[in-house]
Design an enzyme around this catalytic site. Structure first.
Site, mmCIF file in Angstrom:
data_model
loop_
_atom_site.group_PDB
_atom_site.id
_atom_site.type_symbol
_atom_site.label_atom_id
_atom_site.label_comp_id
_atom_site.label_asym_id
_atom_site.label_seq_id
_atom_site.Cartn_x
_atom_site.Cartn_y
_atom_site.Cartn_z
ATOM 1 N N ASP A 84 -29.289 16.337 5.051
ATOM 2 C CA ASP A 84 -29.517 17.483 4.179
ATOM 3 C C ASP A 84 -29.444 18.587 5.218
ATOM 4 O O ASP A 84 -29.565 18.564 6.280
ATOM 5 C CB ASP A 84 -30.485 17.355 3.459
ATOM 6 C CG ASP A 84 -30.725 18.494 2.289
ATOM 7 O OD1 ASP A 84 -29.657 19.245 2.116
ATOM 8 O OD2 ASP A 84 -31.748 18.793 1.631
ATOM 9 N N LYS A 85 -28.962 19.605 4.531
ATOM 10 C CA LYS A 85 -29.244 20.952 5.285
ATOM 11 C C LYS A 85 -30.212 22.116 4.466
ATOM 12 O O LYS A 85 -30.422 21.989 3.361
ATOM 13 C CB LYS A 85 -27.912 21.829 5.366
ATOM 14 C CG LYS A 85 -28.129 23.309 5.834
ATOM 15 C CD LYS A 85 -27.883 24.288 4.544
ATOM 16 C CE LYS A 85 -27.865 25.568 4.782
ATOM 17 N NZ LYS A 85 -27.965 26.592 3.852
ATOM 18 N N HIS A 86 -31.257 22.617 5.449
ATOM 19 C CA HIS A 86 -32.035 23.598 4.524
ATOM 20 C C HIS A 86 -32.014 24.756 5.384
ATOM 21 O O HIS A 86 -31.866 25.265 6.635
ATOM 22 C CB HIS A 86 -33.526 22.839 4.794
ATOM 23 C CG HIS A 86 -34.612 23.721 3.909
ATOM 24 N ND1 HIS A 86 -34.640 23.831 2.489
ATOM 25 C CD2 HIS A 86 -35.296 24.624 4.374
ATOM 26 C CE1 HIS A 86 -35.347 24.610 2.362
ATOM 27 N NE2 HIS A 86 -36.039 25.308 3.538
ATOM 28 N N SER A 87 -32.121 25.778 4.518
ATOM 29 C CA SER A 87 -32.279 27.236 5.223
ATOM 30 C C SER A 87 -33.618 28.068 4.807
ATOM 31 O O SER A 87 -34.215 27.790 3.759
ATOM 32 C CB SER A 87 -31.251 28.071 4.517
ATOM 33 O OG SER A 87 -31.352 29.603 4.852
ATOM 34 N N THR A 124 -30.622 28.774 -3.687
ATOM 35 C CA THR A 124 -29.267 28.189 -4.191
ATOM 36 C C THR A 124 -29.532 27.955 -5.724
ATOM 37 O O THR A 124 -28.337 27.837 -6.545
ATOM 38 C CB THR A 124 -29.498 27.136 -3.496
ATOM 39 O OG1 THR A 124 -29.190 27.450 -2.060
ATOM 40 C CG2 THR A 124 -28.239 25.972 -3.645
ATOM 41 N N ARG A 172 -51.792 29.353 -1.017
ATOM 42 C CA ARG A 172 -51.402 30.199 0.142
ATOM 43 C C ARG A 172 -50.765 31.662 -0.472
ATOM 44 O O ARG A 172 -51.097 32.389 0.218
ATOM 45 C CB ARG A 172 -50.361 29.444 1.058
ATOM 46 C CG ARG A 172 -50.684 28.207 1.722
ATOM 47 C CD ARG A 172 -49.505 27.560 2.144
ATOM 48 N NE ARG A 172 -48.608 28.115 3.207
ATOM 49 C CZ ARG A 172 -47.459 28.017 3.219
ATOM 50 N NH1 ARG A 172 -46.780 26.922 2.738
ATOM 51 N NH2 ARG A 172 -46.589 28.732 3.917
ATOM 52 N N SER A 187 -44.807 22.467 4.879
ATOM 53 C CA SER A 187 -44.144 22.768 3.587
ATOM 54 C C SER A 187 -42.753 22.323 3.306
ATOM 55 O O SER A 187 -42.220 21.573 2.498
ATOM 56 C CB SER A 187 -44.500 24.183 3.112
ATOM 57 O OG SER A 187 -43.595 24.559 1.914
ATOM 58 N N LYS A 191 -41.067 18.091 1.808
ATOM 59 C CA LYS A 191 -40.049 18.239 0.786
ATOM 60 C C LYS A 191 -38.878 17.317 1.098
ATOM 61 O O LYS A 191 -38.343 16.339 0.379
ATOM 62 C CB LYS A 191 -39.857 19.367 0.028
ATOM 63 C CG LYS A 191 -41.171 19.936 -0.803
ATOM 64 C CD LYS A 191 -40.945 21.476 -1.338
ATOM 65 C CE LYS A 191 -40.915 22.396 -0.030
ATOM 66 N NZ LYS A 191 -41.136 23.718 -0.325
ATOM 67 N N LYS A 192 -38.203 17.879 2.239
ATOM 68 C CA LYS A 192 -37.136 17.076 2.759
ATOM 69 C C LYS A 192 -37.374 15.532 3.321
ATOM 70 O O LYS A 192 -36.684 14.888 2.868
ATOM 71 C CB LYS A 192 -36.848 17.784 4.160
ATOM 72 C CG LYS A 192 -36.167 19.282 3.835
ATOM 73 C CD LYS A 192 -35.054 19.426 3.040
ATOM 74 C CE LYS A 192 -34.873 20.128 2.047
ATOM 75 N NZ LYS A 192 -33.610 20.245 1.165
#
Ligand code: URA
Length: 450
Positions: A84-87, A124, A172, A187, A191-192
């Site tokens: 996966d990719k996350h930004s 997204t 938070r 955080s 999730k990832k």
């Protein structure tokens, strides 16, 4: 070391700058998940972590405990790695929509669980919601079935994955403790990790449109994420990329989806989108042993994009999730369009020297393209197109951007904001590359990450 199992005693130890044991962290996370830890205790803990930081080992323990607070996806019997990719988010950041089908076409399985827009940055999921029929909230079973069959699915977060993060994040948000590197790291990664990944590639952004604008702080976050992921057992690479611009030419949900489709159809050769997305794919493919090096992976990603195979894969993903079967061919007819367009003209001709990208994001938000409150509906039609980039020359008759709005008055208001976001000069400015650095795991100093 003595371990304390009374929540207020553990919070006191963190308040006093001591290092917590993994068991103590797990106890607090259990309390977060089952509700036995009161909101005020969660707030106090978050503030203690914000002020005193956490070591890498503590951050790994927090990440793992938050991952374990819910379901973890298992992927037995696949004939490829789960990637996966996350930004960390930005303005016009539509790269996930290109990257998921490219990686799937190169042999990876991509369960891409994405978020909604946050503050001035777009999400997204909000972009995909502009495709009629597309189900951004399938069950985890359906998500897994589609990823197994199609290779990729981009969907929304569910309450089953890392529920501890949902509660901690909400607290938070109202206790001024969002900007803590260990809390952000745990955080994102919890999730990832719950997706059951083998490889994660991170796009950590700095610059005027980024969630952490200072490059040093963004780099520190990127390095922490890579190291903590390594400690938690997944292979992670990060790129530090410049967000002092709009990515591509559009910002706003349906407009961004249309731009992605035009890149997938090879009608647009938008350089920043193609360069950064294929670079991220190259890193992911090499880390997942689907390419011999990041350079070879990037080349493969480019071929897949230019051959139209990524477009086909994207189209199959859309129809599998309930969208139109001919979406790639006829996206223009399916995506909603705003009734008013307003060109933003420069106050004088010249080169674009700098852009306050945050203002562009806020303009899209105020047009209705993002949320000011978490339950607010968004207007998928609104946003910006034809946005100029730093270093480009703009003559007096050329727009800096075109505003798409639901009402004429909104368009005029946004246009004034956007004009002020562009700094123009007579001489061609020096332009920073899109990608500043690549990060791989390092030995971190033993001290707290704050
Ligand atoms: N995104 C997340 O998912 N969590 C944070 O803490 C910040 C950004």
């Amino acid at each position: 070391m003595t371990e304390y199992y009374i929540p207020q005693e553990i919070i006191r130890r963190k308040r006093d700058g001591l290092v917590l044991a993994p068991r103590e962290i797990a106890l607090l996370v259990n309390g977060l998940t089952d509700g036995s830890l009161a909101d005020e205790q969660v707030g106090a803990l978050a503030m203690a972590i914000f002020l005193n930081g956490m070591s890498t080992e503590e951050t790994v323990a927090l990440t793992m405990a938050m991952r374990d607070s819910g379901q973890i996806l298992r992927w037995s019997g696949l004939d490829g790695p789960v990637v996966d990719k996350h930004s960390t988010g930005g303005i016009g950041d539509k790269l996930s929509l290109l990257i998921a089908p490219i990686l799937a076409e190169c042999g990876a399985f991509v369960p891409m669980i994405s978020g909604r827009g946050l503050g001035h940055t777009g999400g997204t999921l909000d972009k995909l919601d502009s495709i009629p029929g597309y189900d951004t909230r399938p069950s985890l079973d359906r998500l897994q079935r589609i990823v197994r069959e199609i290779g990729c699915a981009i969907v929304g977060q569910t309450s089953e994955l890392a529920p501890a993060d949902r509660r901690l994040y909400a607290i938070r948000d109202v206790t001024a403790t969002v900007e803590s590197i260990p809390l952000i790291t745990a955080s994102i990664l919890s999730k990832k990790l719950a997706e059951g990944l083998d490889v994660l590639v991170m796009d950590v952004k700095f610059g005027s449109g980024a969630f952490l604008p200072e490059p040093d702080r963004a780099e520190f976050l990127a390095q922490t994420i890579v190291n903590v992921a390594d400690g938690a057992g997944i292979c992670c690479r990060a790129l530090l990329t410049n967000m002092s611009r709009c990515l591509g030419r559009t910002a706003g949900n349906a407009l961004e989806v249309l731009e992605v489709v035009s890149v997938l159809r090879s009608e647009s050769r938008q350089r920043d989108l193609i360069d950064i997305s294929t670079e991220l794919c190259g890193e992911a493919l090499a880390a997942a042993n689907l390419a011999s090096s990041p350079e070879a992976g990037k080349k493969r990603a480019l071929e897949v994009l230019q051959s139209g195979r990524a477009a086909e894969r994207f189209g199959t993903m859309v129809s599998s999730l309930g969208g139109p079967v001919d979406f790639i061919e006829n996206a223009e007819t399916y995506l909603p369009r705003a009734p008013f367009q307003h060109a933003v003209m420069p106050d004088r001709p010249g080169y674009v020297a700098a852009i306050d990208a945050r203002i562009l994001g806020l303009a899209v938000l105020s047009l209705g393209g993002g949320r000011m409150a978490s339950d607010q509906a968004i207007d998928p039609r609104v946003g910006l197109s034809a946005v100029k980039a730093p270093g480009e020359y703009v003559d007096a008759n050329e727009p800096l951007a075109i505003v798409h709005a639901s009402a004429d008055a909104n368009a005029g208001h946004a246009a004034a904001q956007i004009q002020a976001a562009f700094e123009m000069t007579e001489a061609a400015p020096e332009i920073e590359p899109y990608i500043r650095r690549k990060l791989t795991p390092t030995a971190m100093a033993n001290g707290p990450i704050a």
